[in-house]
Structure formats: structure tokens, C-alpha cells
Design a protein around this motif. Structure first.
Motif, PDB file in Angstrom:
ATOM      1  N   LYS A 257       0.846  -1.204   0.000  1.00 59.70           N
ATOM      2  CA  LYS A 257       0.000   0.000   0.000  1.00 59.70           C
ATOM      3  C   LYS A 257       0.881   1.254   0.000  1.00 59.70           C
ATOM      4  N   GLY A 258       0.584   2.178  -0.876  1.00 56.47           N
ATOM      5  CA  GLY A 258       1.346   3.431  -0.918  1.00 56.47           C
ATOM      6  C   GLY A 258       2.489   3.425  -1.921  1.00 56.47           C
ATOM      7  N   TRP A 259       2.647   2.316  -2.664  1.00 58.69           N
ATOM      8  CA  TRP A 259       3.802   2.209  -3.580  1.00 58.69           C
ATOM      9  C   TRP A 259       3.799   3.288  -4.666  1.00 58.69           C
ATOM     10  N   GLU A 260       2.596   3.826  -4.954  1.00 57.59           N
ATOM     11  CA  GLU A 260       2.512   4.826  -6.039  1.00 57.59           C
ATOM     12  C   GLU A 260       3.319   6.075  -5.691  1.00 57.59           C
ATOM     13  N   PHE A 321       4.428  -2.939   6.764  1.00 59.51           N
ATOM     14  CA  PHE A 321       4.461  -3.354   8.174  1.00 59.51           C
ATOM     15  C   PHE A 321       3.234  -4.207   8.522  1.00 59.51           C
ATOM     16  N   GLU A 322       2.109  -3.914   7.860  1.00 60.88           N
ATOM     17  CA  GLU A 322       0.925  -4.768   8.073  1.00 60.88           C
ATOM     18  C   GLU A 322       1.169  -6.173   7.511  1.00 60.88           C
ATOM     19  N   VAL A 323       1.823  -6.228   6.351  1.00 59.94           N
ATOM     20  CA  VAL A 323       2.143  -7.549   5.785  1.00 59.94           C
ATOM     21  C   VAL A 323       3.044  -8.317   6.746  1.00 59.94           C
ATOM     22  N   MET A 324       4.039  -7.625   7.274  1.00 56.46           N
ATOM     23  CA  MET A 324       4.951  -8.258   8.249  1.00 56.46           C
ATOM     24  C   MET A 324       4.144  -8.797   9.439  1.00 56.46           C
ATOM     25  N   ALA A 325       3.271  -7.956   9.960  1.00 53.10           N
ATOM     26  CA  ALA A 325       2.518  -8.338  11.173  1.00 53.10           C
ATOM     27  C   ALA A 325       1.628  -9.546  10.908  1.00 53.10           C
ATOM     28  N   LEU A 326       1.122  -9.668   9.691  1.00 50.22           N
ATOM     29  CA  LEU A 326       0.255 -10.817   9.379  1.00 50.22           C
ATOM     30  C   LEU A 326       1.075 -12.079   9.061  1.00 50.22           C
ATOM     31  N   CYS A 327       2.221 -11.886   8.412  1.00 56.98           N
ATOM     32  CA  CYS A 327       3.005 -13.052   7.959  1.00 56.98           C
ATOM     33  C   CYS A 327       3.870 -13.653   9.070  1.00 56.98           C
ATOM     34  N   ASN A 328       4.437 -12.809   9.908  1.00 51.99           N
ATOM     35  CA  ASN A 328       5.367 -13.325  10.916  1.00 51.99           C
ATOM     36  C   ASN A 328       4.762 -14.397  11.819  1.00 51.99           C
ATOM     37  N   PRO A 329       3.552 -14.176  12.361  1.00 52.75           N
ATOM     38  CA  PRO A 329       2.997 -15.226  13.229  1.00 52.75           C
ATOM     39  C   PRO A 329       2.759 -16.539  12.485  1.00 52.75           C
ATOM     40  N   LEU A 330       2.650 -16.463  11.155  1.00 52.32           N
ATOM     41  CA  LEU A 330       2.412 -17.677  10.362  1.00 52.32           C
ATOM     42  C   LEU A 330       3.717 -18.291   9.846  1.00 52.32           C
ATOM     43  N   ASP A 331       4.840 -17.720  10.279  1.00 47.01           N
ATOM     44  CA  ASP A 331       6.160 -18.206   9.824  1.00 47.01           C
ATOM     45  C   ASP A 331       6.344 -18.105   8.319  1.00 47.01           C
ATOM     46  N   ILE A 332       5.737 -17.069   7.732  1.00 47.31           N
ATOM     47  CA  ILE A 332       5.969 -16.803   6.301  1.00 47.31           C
ATOM     48  C   ILE A 332       7.117 -15.786   6.243  1.00 47.31           C
ATOM     49  N   PRO A 333       8.273 -16.190   5.710  1.00 45.34           N
ATOM     50  CA  PRO A 333       9.404 -15.264   5.746  1.00 45.34           C
ATOM     51  C   PRO A 333       9.210 -14.084   4.802  1.00 45.34           C
ATOM     52  N   CYS A 334       9.327 -12.880   5.332  1.00 49.94           N
ATOM     53  CA  CYS A 334       9.277 -11.695   4.473  1.00 49.94           C
ATOM     54  C   CYS A 334      10.041 -10.564   5.160  1.00 49.94           C
ATOM     55  N   GLY A 335      10.381  -9.549   4.393  1.00 46.35           N
ATOM     56  CA  GLY A 335      11.165  -8.452   4.966  1.00 46.35           C
ATOM     57  C   GLY A 335      10.790  -7.137   4.332  1.00 46.35           C
ATOM     58  N   PRO A 336      10.520  -6.104   5.141  1.00 48.06           N
ATOM     59  CA  PRO A 336      10.146  -4.813   4.561  1.00 48.06           C
ATOM     60  C   PRO A 336      11.352  -4.165   3.886  1.00 48.06           C
ATOM     61  N   ILE A 337      11.102  -3.439   2.811  1.00 46.62           N
ATOM     62  CA  ILE A 337      12.179  -2.658   2.192  1.00 46.62           C
ATOM     63  C   ILE A 337      12.313  -1.400   3.044  1.00 46.62           C
ATOM     64  N   LEU A 338      13.331  -1.330   3.863  1.00 47.30           N
ATOM     65  CA  LEU A 338      13.503  -0.178   4.760  1.00 47.30           C
ATOM     66  C   LEU A 338      14.365   0.883   4.108  1.00 47.30           C
ATOM     67  N   SER A 339      13.895   2.123   4.161  1.00 50.47           N
ATOM     68  CA  SER A 339      14.705   3.220   3.641  1.00 50.47           C
ATOM     69  C   SER A 339      15.777   3.556   4.673  1.00 50.47           C
ATOM     70  N   MET A 340      16.810   4.282   4.251  1.00 49.15           N
ATOM     71  CA  MET A 340      17.834   4.712   5.206  1.00 49.15           C
ATOM     72  C   MET A 340      17.223   5.638   6.268  1.00 49.15           C
ATOM     73  N   LYS A 341      16.185   6.383   5.884  1.00 49.82           N
ATOM     74  CA  LYS A 341      15.516   7.246   6.870  1.00 49.82           C
ATOM     75  C   LYS A 341      14.876   6.378   7.953  1.00 49.82           C
ATOM     76  N   GLU A 342      14.195   5.332   7.530  1.00 46.76           N
ATOM     77  CA  GLU A 342      13.552   4.446   8.514  1.00 46.76           C
ATOM     78  C   GLU A 342      14.593   3.762   9.397  1.00 46.76           C
ATOM     79  N   ILE A 343      15.719   3.375   8.790  1.00 50.87           N
ATOM     80  CA  ILE A 343      16.766   2.710   9.579  1.00 50.87           C
ATOM     81  C   ILE A 343      17.363   3.687  10.587  1.00 50.87           C
ATOM     82  N   ALA A 344      17.580   4.927  10.136  1.00 50.92           N
ATOM     83  CA  ALA A 344      18.165   5.928  11.043  1.00 50.92           C
ATOM     84  C   ALA A 344      17.252   6.195  12.243  1.00 50.92           C
ATOM     85  N   GLU A 345      15.956   6.039  12.016  1.00 47.51           N
ATOM     86  CA  GLU A 345      15.001   6.338  13.104  1.00 47.51           C
ATOM     87  C   GLU A 345      14.615   5.098  13.917  1.00 47.51           C
ATOM     88  N   ASP A 346      15.119   3.948  13.530  1.00 52.35           N
ATOM     89  CA  ASP A 346      14.717   2.683  14.165  1.00 52.35           C
ATOM     90  C   ASP A 346      15.289   2.588  15.587  1.00 52.35           C
TER      91      ASP A 346
END
Ligand code: COA
Length: 425
Positions: A257-260, A321-346
Motif C-alpha cells: 500500500k502506498g507504492w505509487e 508493516f501490516e504484511v509483516m505483522a500478518l506473515c510473521n505469526p504464520l512463519d511466512i518469511p518476508c522483509g520490509p524494504i527499509l529506507s535509510m531514513k527508517e533505519i536511522a530512526e529505528d
């Protein structure tokens, strides 16, 4: 002992990125790293990509924490004497000069070994012995010559270099392992040795799965590569595989969501075989669980792109992040594409010391990447990088034991004076 490498003294002749990555790690593990720099200019990166006038660049500060800096003209006769004395008191010399520079300076391996038989001399060059051994090399040259660029990108596009500095920082990591291994062997032999790492070799080592695929190609098409599903023939060499996974579990980058408007609203999604049922239920395709065209991993290989398109219709309705929250409990491996801004604020990366805020007397506070290798009995405190020549007197006095008269002699020799010709280069 509070740090793993306490008591190890490193004569650090490195510059730019590859060598400094290595010596910064050694410093983080507790080694006393003495960075020898050209009087006047120092490491060229101090002035490169500057963001704050007259302050050492982030390029420099982020690669030279926990080190001491001495300026010394090693082509000056007195400077050579000082260097000889330093060689006698250090355990490791690390350098990434262009090929032949150390020999021209008068410090061949044979000479260093004669001065200090326990010395480990660690070098980074672009290429090992062979047709390119005399070449000067930077990051992207190594990425290209090490097989990374030809295997990165999309099949119908040009070769691509990657943002991860696998040529420079990757080689520095390899060198650091070589050094601690040589230090370990020295405890038994009492002697030093040479540690040589070529940037091309390091990149190739990191690309070994692609050399794996090159050989698999002789036995048929690479079925996990997207072009197999698109019925496009394979050539003689491993093609670029876009965002396909390098392993046995198919994966791809999908829009969220928001990729546009957000260039990083994407997620890496892996259709790991044991999670297939859960994926099908999650995306509203329960019939795929039993459909013979989809039920088994082998049956899915010729339609992976279409499968990922279908999964993407679902991921596009959620944020990464919603995809992560839904997939992680089901053991579906996935990873968000984190921007450097998001990493700097993590905040979690801050909490582990992987992202650290450091204060600097000239530039003020800045963020850096701390030690990614966590030793439980040798914690890392990140200390700001040294100013140019900040520790020259301290090292001459404390490490070499020079008195006031000898110090004056070194000064009078011009060995600490800015190197005018090279400063202008
Ligand atoms: N006092 C006096 N002279 C010094 C000195 C000092 N303290 N430190 C360096 N110099 C001199 C060297 O002796 C050399 O002089 P020479 O060419 O007359 O013998 C000169 O500075 C230049 O050193 P060099 O390492 O060749 O720098 P460069 O700017 O020409 O090349 C690289 C830079 C990175 C291309 C080259 O060092 C290289 O190929 N290194 C190996 C691969 C590598 O690590 N690349 C990645 C870098 S991130």
C-alpha cells in the motif's frame, strides 16, 4: 581483560574505505590502532563528500572510530626512522596502498620481517597476482570484476552495482578475519606472516552462489530464475535474476500500500514450501493448496511470476508493516524494504548499538553504524574518529618513549610538515 584484542597494537596505513573498515573493527575489539596519515591532508576521505565546512566528512568519521591519528611523512629520512621504530613496537601493519607503494617507501615484507619477525603485514589490493595485479581499484571495479555486477539487475537491463559496499567493506571484513587468524597462529609459532586479500576475490567469495549456478547451468535451465517461467532460453553465463532469491525458496519484491508515491513501499516475500498452505489461505487462494498445478514446489516453478503477481494483489492492500505483522505469526518469511531514513530512526537498532549517535568536536553529533559483531565479553563503545594528527605527540612520547630533545629533532627534520606536492593532488 576488558576487550578481546587489548594489548594488540596496529600500525594502520589504510585509507579510503576498504582498509579503514578492517582497522575500525580491530579497534572496536580493543586493539590500539595508530593511523599513520600524510601531514597536511591525511586520509583523502577527510575532505571528500563534505557536508559541514572544514569538518572531517562523514565518509571519514564513520570509518575511523576508536583510532589514534599520527601524521608522519614516511618519505622523509627521519620519518622513516620513526616508522621503523613503530614497526618494532606494533603487532600488525595494515595497508591498502596501490600496488608497489610500500616497497617504494622502503618497507618491503622482507624489510619489515627483519625489523620485527612477529609482525603481521596485512594488505588489500584490487586484484591478486595475474594480469591486473598492478591496477588501482575502487569499489565498483571490484563489484564488476568479482561477478557481482553481471549477476545483479534485471535480465533485460544492464549490469548493476549494488549499494552494499561489498568490494570495500566486504574486503575489509575478510582482511580482519585474516589478521585475527594470523594473530592466533602467532601464539603457537611466535612469528608473523603476510595476509593478502584481493577485492576481486572477496566479491567473488560473496558471489559464490552465482558460481554455483554457472555450473548448474551445464545440467539444464535454472528453474528458479524468472526467465524459466517466461520460457526464455538461457545463454552460456548466469543471467541477471532480478529480485529472485539466491536460494532454494522462491522470493520476489512486491508492492505494498502506498507504492505509487513511496519508493520504498515494498516487501520481500518468500514462498517457502512449508508455509505454502498458510500463504494460500492468507491471500484468499485456498484452492491452490490442493490444485496439482500449484500444490508442489516443482509444479509452481514455471509460473512463479504469475504467482507473485497474485500475492502482490494482496500485499498492495496492506502497508509493508501490516504484511509483516500478518506473515510473521504464520512463519511466512518476508522483509520490509527499509529506507535509510527508517533505519536511522529505528529505535531497536539504536538499542543494540548497531546505530549509534556520536559527538564530534567540529561537526557535532552524527549517526554511525556501530559494531555489528557483538561479543558478550568484549562490548564495543564507539569513540569519535581522531582529528588529523591529534595524537602525534602522544604516540611519539608514549609509544616510542621520545623525550623533549628527540621530539624537537623529529620536528626539525620536517617529517611532521605538510607534504605540499601531495596536498595539492
Ligand atoms: N607520507 C608520505 N607519503 C605517503 C604517505 C605518508 N604518510 N602515505 C601515503 N603516501 C604516498 C605513497 O607513498 C604513494 O606515493 P608513490 O605513489 O609516490 O609511491 C602516494 O602517497 C599515493 O598512495 P596510493 O595508495 O597509491 O594512493 P592513490 O590515491 O594513488 O590510490 C587507491 C588510491 C585506493 C586507488 C589505491 O591505494 C589502491 O588501489 N589501493 C588498493 C585497493 C583498495 O584498497 N582500493 C579501495 C580503496 S577504498
Amino acid at each position: 581483560m576488558s576487550k578481546a584484542l587489548e594489548g594488540v597494537r596496529v600500525l594502520d596505513f589504510t585509507h579510503v574505505q576498504s582498509g579503514p573498515t578492517c582497522t575500525q573493527l580491530l579497534a572496536w575489539f580493543g586493539a590500539d590502532v595508530i593511523k599513520v596519515e600524510r601531514p597536511g591532508t591525511g586520509d583523502v576521505t577527510r575532505g571528500q563528500l563534505r557536508d559541514v565546512p572544514n569538518a572531517d566528512s562523514l565518509y571519514f568519521t564513520m570509518l575511523n572510530h576508536n583510532k589514534r591519528s599520527i601524521t608522519l611523512d614516511t618519505k622523509n629520512p627521519k620519518g622513516k626512522q620513526v616508522l621503523e621504530a613503530l614497526i618494532k613496537t606494533c603487532d600488525v601493519l595494515v595497508e591498502n596502498f596501490a600496488p608497489g607503494v610500500l616497497d617504494r617507501m622502503g618497507f618491503s615484507w622482507e624489510r619489515i620481517e627483519a625489523l620485527n619477525p612477529r609482525m603481521i603485514v596485512a594488505s588489500i589490493k584490487g586484484f591478486g597476482p595475474g594480469p591486473y595485479e598492478d591496477c588501482k581499484v575502487y569499489e565498483n571495479v571490484a563489484q564488476c570484476a568479482g561477478g557481482s555486477a553481471s549477476t545483479t539487475g534485471f535480465r533485460d537491463g544492464p549490469p548493476l552495482v549494488t549499494g552494499a559496499q561489498i568490494g570495500d567493506s566486504g574486503t575489509g571484513l575478510h582482511l580482519a578475519l585474516g589478521i585475527v587468524t594470523a594473530l592466533y597462529q602467532r601464539t603457537a609459532t611466535g612469528r608473523g606472516q603476510r595476509v593478502d586479500v584481493a577485492m576481486q576475490d572477496s566479491v567473488l567469495n560473496l558471489c559464490r552462489v552465482k558460481l554455483r549456478d554457472q555450473q548448474r547451468l551445464a545440467h539444464g535451465p535454472l528453474k528458479e530464475y524468472p526467465q524459466y517461467g517466461e520460457s526464455l532460453p538461457f545463454g552460456e553465463a548466469v543471467p541477471r535474476a532480478g529480485n529472485a532469491s539466491g536460494g532454494g525458496q522462491p522470493g520476489w519484491i512486491l508492492k505494498c500500500k502506498g507504492w505509487e508515491t513511496d519508493p520504498n513501499a515494498y516487501i520481500y516475500f518468500i514462498t517457502q514450501a512449508p508455509a505454502w498452505d498458510k500463504i494460500c489461505n492468507l491471500i484468499g487462494k485456498p484452492d491452490w493448496i490442493t490444485d496439482p498445478d500449484y500444490a508442489k514446489p516443482e509444479a509452481r516453478l514455471n509460473k512463479l511470476s504469475a504467482i507473485f503477481d497474485t500475492i502482490e494483489e494482496w500485499t498492495k492492500t496492506k502497508t509493508k508493516f501490516e504484511v509483516m505483522a500478518l506473515c510473521n505469526p504464520l512463519d511466512i518469511p518476508c522483509g520490509p524494504i527499509l529506507s535509510m531514513k527508517e533505519i536511522a530512526e529505528d529505535q531497536s537498532l539504536r538499542a543494540t548499538g548497531t546505530v549509534v549517535e556520536v559527538d564530534h568536536p567540529v561537526r557535532g553529533p552524527y549517526l554511525t553504524v556501530g559494531n555489528p559483531i557483538k561479543l558478550s565479553a568484549s562490548p564495543t563503545e564507539v569513540v569519535r574518529s581522531p582529528l588529523l594528527g591529534e595524537h602525534t605527540d602522544e604516540i611519539l612520547k608514549q609509544v616510542l618513549g621520545l623525550g623533549a630533545e628527540e621530539l624537537a629533532e623529529v620536528r626539525a627534520s620536517g617529517a611532521l610538515e605538510p607534504i605540499v606536492k601531495q596536498a595539492a593532488e
